[in-house]
Design an enzyme around this catalytic site. Structure first.
Site, PDB file in Angstrom:
ATOM      1  N   ARG A  55      31.615  38.284  47.268  1.00 35.28           N
ATOM      2  CA  ARG A  55      32.734  38.707  46.417  1.00 35.28           C
ATOM      3  C   ARG A  55      33.928  37.783  46.609  1.00 35.28           C
ATOM      4  NH1 ARG A  55      34.035  44.878  46.739  1.00 35.28           N
ATOM      5  NH2 ARG A  55      35.274  44.316  44.921  1.00 35.28           N
ATOM      6  N   GLN A  87      43.732  49.043  42.706  1.00 39.80           N
ATOM      7  CA  GLN A  87      42.554  49.436  43.490  1.00 39.80           C
ATOM      8  C   GLN A  87      41.710  48.198  43.771  1.00 39.80           C
ATOM      9  OE1 GLN A  87      40.871  53.491  41.943  1.00 39.80           O
ATOM     10  NE2 GLN A  87      41.736  52.392  40.182  1.00 39.80           N
ATOM     11  N   ASN A  88      42.039  47.096  43.115  1.00 41.46           N
ATOM     12  CA  ASN A  88      41.233  45.882  43.236  1.00 41.46           C
ATOM     13  C   ASN A  88      41.554  45.147  44.533  1.00 41.46           C
ATOM     14  OD1 ASN A  88      40.360  46.583  40.697  1.00 41.46           O
ATOM     15  ND2 ASN A  88      41.710  45.144  39.633  1.00 41.46           N
ATOM     16  N   VAL A  89      40.556  44.492  45.049  1.00 40.83           N
ATOM     17  CA  VAL A  89      40.749  43.717  46.290  1.00 40.83           C
ATOM     18  C   VAL A  89      40.843  42.218  45.969  1.00 40.83           C
ATOM     19  CG1 VAL A  89      39.683  45.447  47.777  1.00 40.83           C
ATOM     20  CG2 VAL A  89      38.221  43.730  46.693  1.00 40.83           C
ATOM     21  N   HIS A 105      43.442  49.545  48.198  1.00 39.23           N
ATOM     22  CA  HIS A 105      42.099  49.476  48.788  1.00 39.23           C
ATOM     23  C   HIS A 105      41.911  48.205  49.594  1.00 39.23           C
ATOM     24  CE1 HIS A 105      40.313  52.451  45.625  1.00 39.23           C
ATOM     25  NE2 HIS A 105      41.087  53.043  46.505  1.00 39.23           N
ATOM     26  N   CYS A 116      41.011  46.028  67.691  1.00 41.54           N
ATOM     27  CA  CYS A 116      42.450  46.069  68.035  1.00 41.54           C
ATOM     28  C   CYS A 116      43.345  46.174  66.808  1.00 41.54           C
ATOM     29  CB  CYS A 116      42.823  44.816  68.849  1.00 41.54           C
ATOM     30  SG  CYS A 116      42.899  43.311  67.863  1.00 41.54           S
ATOM     31  N   GLY A 171      42.112  49.779  33.141  1.00 35.83           N
ATOM     32  CA  GLY A 171      40.819  49.302  33.645  1.00 35.83           C
ATOM     33  C   GLY A 171      40.273  50.066  34.830  1.00 35.83           C
ATOM     34  N   ASN A 197      42.288  51.094  28.364  1.00 35.70           N
ATOM     35  CA  ASN A 197      40.960  50.995  28.960  1.00 35.70           C
ATOM     36  C   ASN A 197      39.931  50.652  27.885  1.00 35.70           C
ATOM     37  OD1 ASN A 197      39.991  51.352  31.748  1.00 35.70           O
ATOM     38  ND2 ASN A 197      38.560  52.824  30.849  1.00 35.70           N
TER      39      ASN A 197
HETATM   40  N1  APR Z   1      38.999  45.891  29.713  1.00 32.06           N
HETATM   41  C1  APR Z   1      39.476  47.124  30.046  1.00 32.06           C
HETATM   42  N2  APR Z   1      38.752  48.045  30.732  1.00 32.06           N
HETATM   43  C2  APR Z   1      37.501  47.688  31.092  1.00 32.06           C
HETATM   44  C3  APR Z   1      36.932  46.431  30.777  1.00 32.06           C
HETATM   45  C4  APR Z   1      37.747  45.513  30.057  1.00 32.06           C
HETATM   46  N3  APR Z   1      37.296  44.299  29.716  1.00 32.06           N
HETATM   47  N4  APR Z   1      35.656  46.406  31.262  1.00 32.06           N
HETATM   48  C5  APR Z   1      35.440  47.594  31.860  1.00 32.06           C
HETATM   49  N5  APR Z   1      36.539  48.377  31.749  1.00 32.06           N
HETATM   50  C6  APR Z   1      36.749  49.735  32.261  1.00 32.06           C
HETATM   51  C7  APR Z   1      35.505  50.598  32.227  1.00 32.06           C
HETATM   52  O1  APR Z   1      35.438  51.292  30.982  1.00 32.06           O
HETATM   53  C8  APR Z   1      35.782  51.564  33.385  1.00 32.06           C
HETATM   54  O2  APR Z   1      36.525  52.699  32.926  1.00 32.06           O
HETATM   55  O3  APR Z   1      37.102  49.598  33.615  1.00 32.06           O
HETATM   56  C9  APR Z   1      36.664  50.758  34.328  1.00 32.06           C
HETATM   57  C10 APR Z   1      35.928  50.284  35.566  1.00 32.06           C
HETATM   58  O4  APR Z   1      35.611  51.440  36.307  1.00 32.06           O
HETATM   59  P1  APR Z   1      34.943  51.264  37.753  1.00 32.06           P
HETATM   60  O5  APR Z   1      33.823  50.287  37.666  1.00 32.06           O
HETATM   61  O6  APR Z   1      34.687  52.648  38.268  1.00 32.06           O
HETATM   62  O7  APR Z   1      36.083  50.566  38.644  1.00 32.06           O
HETATM   63  P2  APR Z   1      37.347  51.267  39.300  1.00 32.06           P
HETATM   64  O8  APR Z   1      37.836  52.400  38.454  1.00 32.06           O
HETATM   65  O9  APR Z   1      38.317  50.184  39.627  1.00 32.06           O
HETATM   66  O10 APR Z   1      36.742  51.859  40.669  1.00 32.06           O
HETATM   67  C11 APR Z   1      37.673  52.488  41.541  1.00 32.06           C
HETATM   68  O11 APR Z   1      35.956  52.760  43.205  1.00 32.06           O
HETATM   69  O12 APR Z   1      34.102  51.810  44.135  1.00 32.06           O
HETATM   70  C12 APR Z   1      35.433  52.086  44.359  1.00 32.06           C
HETATM   71  O13 APR Z   1      36.912  50.931  45.744  1.00 32.06           O
HETATM   72  C13 APR Z   1      36.214  50.833  44.555  1.00 32.06           C
HETATM   73  O14 APR Z   1      38.423  50.289  43.774  1.00 32.06           O
HETATM   74  C14 APR Z   1      37.163  50.804  43.367  1.00 32.06           C
HETATM   75  C15 APR Z   1      37.256  52.257  42.966  1.00 32.06           C
END
Ligand code: APR
Length: 230
Positions: A55, A87-89, A105, A116, A171, A197
């Site tokens: 990643r 929430q993104n890393v 996160h 430590c 997103g 979204n």
């Molecule tokens: N533009 C806008 N939204 C988008 C796009 C795009 N191009 N592509 C996907 N999405 C939306 C999807 O419809 C979905 O609702 O982004 C969202 C992604 O959802 P997840 O995959 O669940 O990601 P996220 O919500 O960030 O997950 C939250 O869960 O696994 C843990 O720690 C991890 O931070 C993460 C947390």
């Protein structure tokens, strides 16, 4: 207006970084129990480091997209406070120019010692036998928050939600708490709420306004409206 923006994997999707729960998401390829829990790390640290090394490489090869750039423009050109809670890393918000970013996160670019708690900038490749630069114990891990662990900056985040006039979620699927509950906290403090979204999230009904579309399209459009309207 003070604006708090929550972002999730969807804002980085058009930069080529995988989401988690979409059709080809990361959790369809890896078992999150194995690579995103403390128990998984204890069982097989080499697999966890392999996952995050991959990643980290993807993140280095990715570039911010128009949505990240639009949020950086908003911070620079908007008269009110603009704060991102992600929430993104990945570090695409920072590479696009955003400065007020909190990684609830954690961050791929950081490492922490499980022995430590010393933190440092993560090398490109991490391995279980790496000694901690501070205590020397081979207990180094990515500084990311795994399932069952406490997200970072929660006190600061709730204080910002209590004082914001507009909460925007971009997103994220609204599946994971506490982030999925931020919209209720903001609305409870009198803020307007907006979801940007690709498709309605799990908690879309909690938002006063919802717009659907790819972030690289609808986020710049929204930012343009906010800046033009101020
Ligand atoms: N533009 C806008 N939204 C988008 C796009 C795009 N191009 N592509 C996907 N999405 C939306 C999807 O419809 C979905 O609702 O982004 C969202 C992604 O959802 P997840 O995959 O669940 O990601 P996220 O919500 O960030 O997950 C939250 O869960 O696994 C843990 O720690 C991890 O931070 C993460 C947390």
């Amino acid at each position: 207006m003070n604006i708090v923006i929550l972002t999730g994997a969807g804002i980085s999707a058009e930069s080529g970084l995988g989401t988690f729960r979409d059709v080809d998401g990361l959790w369809t390829k890896y078992d999150l129990e194995e690579v995103a829990t403390p128990e998984g790390f204890a069982r097989n640290p080499a697999l966890v480091h392999e996952f995050y090394n991959a990643r980290r490489k993807n993140c280095r090869e990715a570039a911010p997209n128009a949505a990240h750039s639009a949020l950086a423009r908003l911070e620079q050109e908007y008269g009110g406070a603009v704060r991102i809670v992600t929430q993104n890393v990945d570090n695409l918000h920072e590479r696009a120019g955003s400065r007020a970013v909190r990684h609830m996160h954690g961050e791929l670019s950081r490492a922490i010692c499980a022995a430590c708690m010393h933190r440092w900038d993560a090398p490109e490749v991490m391995a279980p036998e790496d000694p901690c630069p501070a205590c020397g114990v081979a207990a180094t891990r990515p500084d990311v928050v795994w399932f069952g662990e406490f997200p970072y900056f929660m006190d600061e985040i709730y204080a910002e939600l209590a004082g914001c006039d507009l909460f925007v979620s971009i997103g994220t699927s609204g599946n994971v708490y506490p982030a999925a509950g931020f919209v209720e906290a903001a609305a409870g403090a009198g803020a307007e709420t907006l979801e940007l979204n690709l498709e309605p999230s799990f908690n879309a009904s909690a938002f006063m306004e919802r717009r659907q579309g790819p972030a690289a399209k609808i986020v710049p459009e929204w930012v343009e409206q906010v800046i033009a309207g101020q």
